[in-house]
Design a protein around this motif. Structure first.
Motif, PDB file in Angstrom:
ATOM      1  N   GLU A  18       0.833  -1.210   0.000  1.00 33.38           N
ATOM      2  CA  GLU A  18       0.000   0.000   0.000  1.00 33.38           C
ATOM      3  C   GLU A  18       0.864   1.255   0.000  1.00 33.38           C
ATOM      4  OE1 GLU A  18      -2.436  -0.632   3.401  1.00 33.38           O
ATOM      5  OE2 GLU A  18      -3.937  -1.830   2.307  1.00 33.38           O
ATOM      6  N   ILE A  19       1.978   1.228   0.725  1.00 35.55           N
ATOM      7  CA  ILE A  19       2.858   2.394   0.771  1.00 35.55           C
ATOM      8  C   ILE A  19       3.507   2.647  -0.592  1.00 35.55           C
ATOM      9  CG2 ILE A  19       5.025   3.286   1.724  1.00 35.55           C
ATOM     10  CD1 ILE A  19       4.265   1.932   4.368  1.00 35.55           C
ATOM     11  N   SER A  25       2.435   1.704  -3.430  1.00 35.52           N
ATOM     12  CA  SER A  25       1.384   2.069  -4.381  1.00 35.52           C
ATOM     13  C   SER A  25       1.064   3.556  -4.272  1.00 35.52           C
ATOM     14  CB  SER A  25       0.133   1.234  -4.133  1.00 35.52           C
ATOM     15  OG  SER A  25      -0.938   1.635  -4.980  1.00 35.52           O
ATOM     16  N   ARG A  26       0.927   4.057  -3.035  1.00 35.03           N
ATOM     17  CA  ARG A  26       0.649   5.483  -2.849  1.00 35.03           C
ATOM     18  C   ARG A  26       1.808   6.344  -3.343  1.00 35.03           C
ATOM     19  NH1 ARG A  26      -1.489   3.681   2.216  1.00 35.03           N
ATOM     20  NH2 ARG A  26       0.454   4.300   3.247  1.00 35.03           N
ATOM     21  N   ALA A  27       3.025   5.817  -3.248  1.00 38.47           N
ATOM     22  CA  ALA A  27       4.209   6.569  -3.691  1.00 38.47           C
ATOM     23  C   ALA A  27       4.476   6.403  -5.182  1.00 38.47           C
ATOM     24  CB  ALA A  27       5.430   6.118  -2.896  1.00 38.47           C
ATOM     25  N   ASN A  28       3.608   5.651  -5.883  1.00 42.84           N
ATOM     26  CA  ASN A  28       3.769   5.407  -7.327  1.00 42.84           C
ATOM     27  C   ASN A  28       5.116   4.787  -7.666  1.00 42.84           C
ATOM     28  OD1 ASN A  28       1.201   6.464  -8.104  1.00 42.84           O
ATOM     29  ND2 ASN A  28       2.008   8.541  -7.881  1.00 42.84           N
TER      30      ASN A  28
END
Length: 385
Positions: free
Chosen positions: A279-280, A282-285
């Motif tokens: 999830e981390i 993913s949020r940071a692309n």
């Protein structure tokens, strides 16, 4: 001989046909089952306990679907798997914090039956503009998966290179580690870039299209010395500095997050950490390599407690490597994982996916890894180096 009456078939012939049809049906059923089965060497990953109890038929069905997806993907990859002696040249970087087991992970690979020989470690010092500080050291450990008796003409005997990088905790300023590692990767791009430059004369033809460059570079014959993949080691939690390091690495090499010291964590905590990491990033692309699974599938697998997906968790023997002291890797966030290793023991029921990782690197996903490495170089070249 007179013909048989309509609808009349001899009993012996009828039984023969029926038996053949039954055998064909059995064979078809067996083939369908094999398509969804994990090979025998991965049998230990079948009965890993889930993260939580089933929350209803919906969650159970989703978990079952993800598990079948992983098994089918793995079975398909195994059908065309290369023997480690035929994997060609590979350069694998290991990165992460200090003292968490990066060097131990390399030793675990080298101690497997795949490797035939190991040469003396080559020390590569990186450059820095500040000559008053200690220069980080990047070590190249060369090994071979090719039996000497089977070495072919022109084949490089040391086909595997592990790149052991300094830990983030080696310096007060983490960029003292990050910059040299990124420079190491890009420095290897320059000789290849010169091969494809078309500035010798004015009338030089245009450079080859990107897809042709990728096809030329993805062979395993030692065409280049680029880093093919980076295993980013994580202990107990993903810190902001890890996120930044992974972000910078991902622009130049495929990154695979790996949870180390899995024997210090309970399976439930492992899957929670997997979900948190995914999830981390993913949020940071930050793009990561999922060995055939997409981002959404990886997150679903972590949420459902399904093993066999990135981030892989490894439980390797602890040698207190990478400079000792643990750096900042285990600070805060050990929680129940540290309790699992209390009293001088390890969690015997821990999840260990090191075999999946090894097979993925050297047998099942070699072509994918090389293709992505070639694409990273082409993207770097198109950015204007």
């Amino acid at each position: 001989m007179k013909g048989w009456a309509k609808g009349m078939i001899p009993t012996s012939l009828y039984n023969h046909v029926t038996t053949q049809q039954h055998l064909q049906q059995q064979q078809q059923q067996q083939n369908q089952q094999k398509a969804h089965q994990i090979p025998t060497r991965f049998e230990s990953f079948r009965n890993i306990p889930n993260n939580d109890d089933d929350d209803g038929d919906g969650a159970s069905d989703k978990s079952h679907h993800i598990l079948l997806r992983i098994r089918k993907l793995l079975a398909l990859k195994e059908k065309r798997a290369l023997h480690p002696s035929n994997c060609g040249t590979l350069k694998i970087m290991i990165a992460g914090d200090s003292g968490i087991g990066k060097t131990t992970l390399i030793k675990t690979f080298l101690e497997s039956h795949d490797f035939q020989s190991l040469t003396t470690t080559t020390t590569t010092t990186t450059t820095t503009t500040n000559t008053t500080t200690t220069i980080p050291i990047i070590q190249e450990i060369k090994a071979s998966t090719i039996p000497p008796a089977t070495l072919q003409f022109g084949e490089h005997p040391e086909n595997i290179t592990f790149v052991d990088t300094p830990g983030l905790g080696s310096f007060m300023d983490c960029m003292m580690v990050i910059r040299p590692v990124i420079d190491y990767i890009t420095t290897l791009f320059h000789p290849t870039s010169q091969l494809f430059s078309s500035t010798i004369v004015k009338e030089s033809p245009p450079p080859p299209p990107p897809h042709l460059l990728v096809n030329l570079l993805k062979s395993g014959t030692g065409t280049h010395s680029h880093v093919d993949i980076c295993l980013y080691c994580i202990l107990h939690r993903l810190k902001p500095v890890d996120v930044e390091f992974m972000r910078l690495l991902s622009g130049h090499v495929s990154v695979v997050p790996v949870i180390v010291k899995g024997d210090t964590m309970k399976p439930k905590d492992v899957f929670l950490l997997k979900q948190s990491i995914l999830e981390i990033v993913s949020r940071a692309n930050i793009p990561i390599y999922g060995f055939g699974l997409g981002e959404a599938e990886l997150i679903d697998a972590a949420q459902m407690g399904v093993p066999g997906a990135v981030p892989f968790v490894v439980a390797c023997r602890n040698d207190d490597d990478d400079g000792g002291g643990g750096g900042g890797g285990g600070g805060g966030g050990g929680g129940e994982g540290e309790e699992a290793a209390a009293a001088g023991g390890v969690n015997v029921n821990c999840l260990n996916e090191v075999e999946l990782l090894r097979r993925g690197l050297f047998c099942n996903n070699v072509q994918d890894i090389r293709h992505l490495a070639a694409e990273r170089f082409v993207a770097w070249k198109l950015r204007g180096s």
